[in-house]
Design a protein around this motif. Structure first.
Motif: not given
Length: 222
Positions: A189, A193, A200, A202, A209
């Motif tokens: 992730q 990102s 993701t 994010v 996360i």
């Protein structure tokens, strides 16, 4: 407050000569991290490293027999550092849930440089762990290297956190799978990102996360 100058000890079979024992060795490690992060592991060579540090290629081979050995050393240094920090954030914590929460945060949060270690840039090393560490595992020699203990520091970190999971729910069936999934998933992730954000959720400043994996772990073991 003065820096503590933490010494991370790495077992001798990961190197030919301990790089932490000399200024040249520390220079090799410091510049190799910078160059692997910049060039990628495939394009990185000891010849290029020698040019960067103003030393001949043979001097690097006195410390590491190959760039694969160097990568394995870096991986083990990173997980030894994480294990040190894991012990620090969970010792003398009476609540099992708080202890596990602290561990998850440590394993999934963004890395900041540790000024207690002068010759390692942990931020760049973390990026290498995310993008390059699988290249150490995905080799035809993985079983033999595993038998030699090449990855036992990483396994020990997973075991420590798995024990925390079982402290909360002794009947949980998949503690090691859960913890290794959290670690590897958080790494993916972080990478996504930065490079493929559509994969993701994010959002800058929201710590998504850490929040996602904390929620995942506690819901999984409840």
């Amino acid at each position: 407050m003065q820096a503590l100058n933490i010494n991370i000890t790495i077992e001798p079979h990961f190197f030919t000569k301990d790089p932490a024992s000399t200024d040249l060795g520390k220079k090799i490690v410091r510049h190799s991290i910078e160059m692997i992060n910049e060039l990628g592991f495939e394009a990185f060579t000891f010849r290029k490293l020698g040019v960067a540090i103003g030393s001949n290629e043979s001097s690097i081979y006195r410390y590491f027999e190959s760039k694969h050995a160097l990568l394995v050393y870096l991986i083990n240094w990173y997980w030894s550092w994480i294990e040190y920090k894991l012990v620090f954030v969970t010792t003398n914590i009476p609540s099992a849930k708080e202890k596990l929460n602290n561990a998850i945060v440590l394993l999934t949060q963004e890395t900041i440089e540790d000024t207690n270690v002068s010759f390692i840039n942990e931020v760049l090393l973390h990026k290498i762990i995310i993008s390059e560490s699988s290249k150490a595992y995905h080799t035809c020699d993985i079983d033999a290297e595993n038998e030699k203990g090449f990855y036992k520091t990483y396994k020990r970190v997973v075991q420590r956190v798995s024990s925390m999971v079982l402290e909360i729910n002794p009947s949980f069936e998949f503690p090691h799978m859960l913890v290794s999934t959290v670690i590897e998933g958080a790494h993916h992730q972080r990478y996504f990102s930065e490079h493929i954000p559509a994969l993701t959720d994010v959002v800058k400043g929201k710590n998504n996360i850490v929040r996602f994996y904390t929620d995942l772990v506690f819901k999984s073991i409840s």
